[in-house]
Design a protein around this motif. Structure first.
Motif, short mmCIF file in Angstrom:
data_model
loop_
_atom_site.label_atom_id
_atom_site.label_comp_id
_atom_site.label_asym_id
_atom_site.label_seq_id
_atom_site.Cartn_x
_atom_site.Cartn_y
_atom_site.Cartn_z
N ILE A 1 45.34 47.61 42.82
CA ILE A 1 46.69 47.97 42.37
C ILE A 1 47.44 48.73 43.45
N GLY A 2 46.81 49.73 44.05
CA GLY A 2 47.45 50.49 45.13
C GLY A 2 47.79 49.60 46.31
N HIS B 1 57.14 54.70 57.30
CA HIS B 1 56.25 55.82 57.59
C HIS B 1 55.46 56.20 56.34
N VAL B 2 54.28 56.75 56.55
CA VAL B 2 53.52 57.33 55.44
C VAL B 2 52.68 58.48 55.99
N ASP B 3 52.62 59.56 55.27
CA ASP B 3 51.72 60.68 55.56
C ASP B 3 50.60 60.61 54.53
N PHE B 4 49.39 60.95 54.97
CA PHE B 4 48.26 60.89 54.04
C PHE B 4 47.16 61.82 54.51
N PRO C 1 41.35 54.88 55.83
CA PRO C 1 40.91 53.48 55.73
C PRO C 1 41.82 52.63 54.84
N PHE C 2 42.29 53.20 53.74
CA PHE C 2 43.20 52.48 52.85
C PHE C 2 44.49 52.11 53.57
N TYR C 3 45.11 53.07 54.23
CA TYR C 3 46.38 52.80 54.89
C TYR C 3 46.22 51.92 56.13
#
Length: 95
Positions: free
Chosen positions: A47-48, A68-71, A77-79
């Protein structure tokens, strides 16, 4: 907030919201993944991944040049699997 977003997507099980992502936008080239989340009972089912893929495509269609994404480190690994590449950035804690 959502009226100022480039896009937002939801995942539903029937009428129940089980996942969400907001794509914020600076009005120019840059879009930002904010608040991607999937209900803990619905995680590890793709789903994600589907929400992020949808956000990427909508940002592209709506003219963003960068997403962009911050995590947190455990989510790398997901991103990475979603196509995000590592980059150097700066951060100031305000609170």
């Amino acid at each position: 907030i959502l009226t100022r977003s480039l896009a937002h997507l939801g995942a539903y099980a029937g009428v129940r919201l089980i996942g969400f992502v907001n794509v914020a936008w600076d009005g120019g080239e840059h879009a930002f993944l904010l608040d991607p989340i999937v209900d803990p009972d619905s995680q590890r089912q793709g789903i994600g991944t589907a929400l992020v893929a949808g956000a990427v495509e909508l940002a592209r269609q709506r003219g963003a040049g960068w997403l962009h994404v911050d995590f947190e480190p455990h989510l790398e690994p997901f991103y990475r699997a979603s196509g995000f590449e590592p980059t150097t950035a700066g951060l100031i804690r305000l609170r």
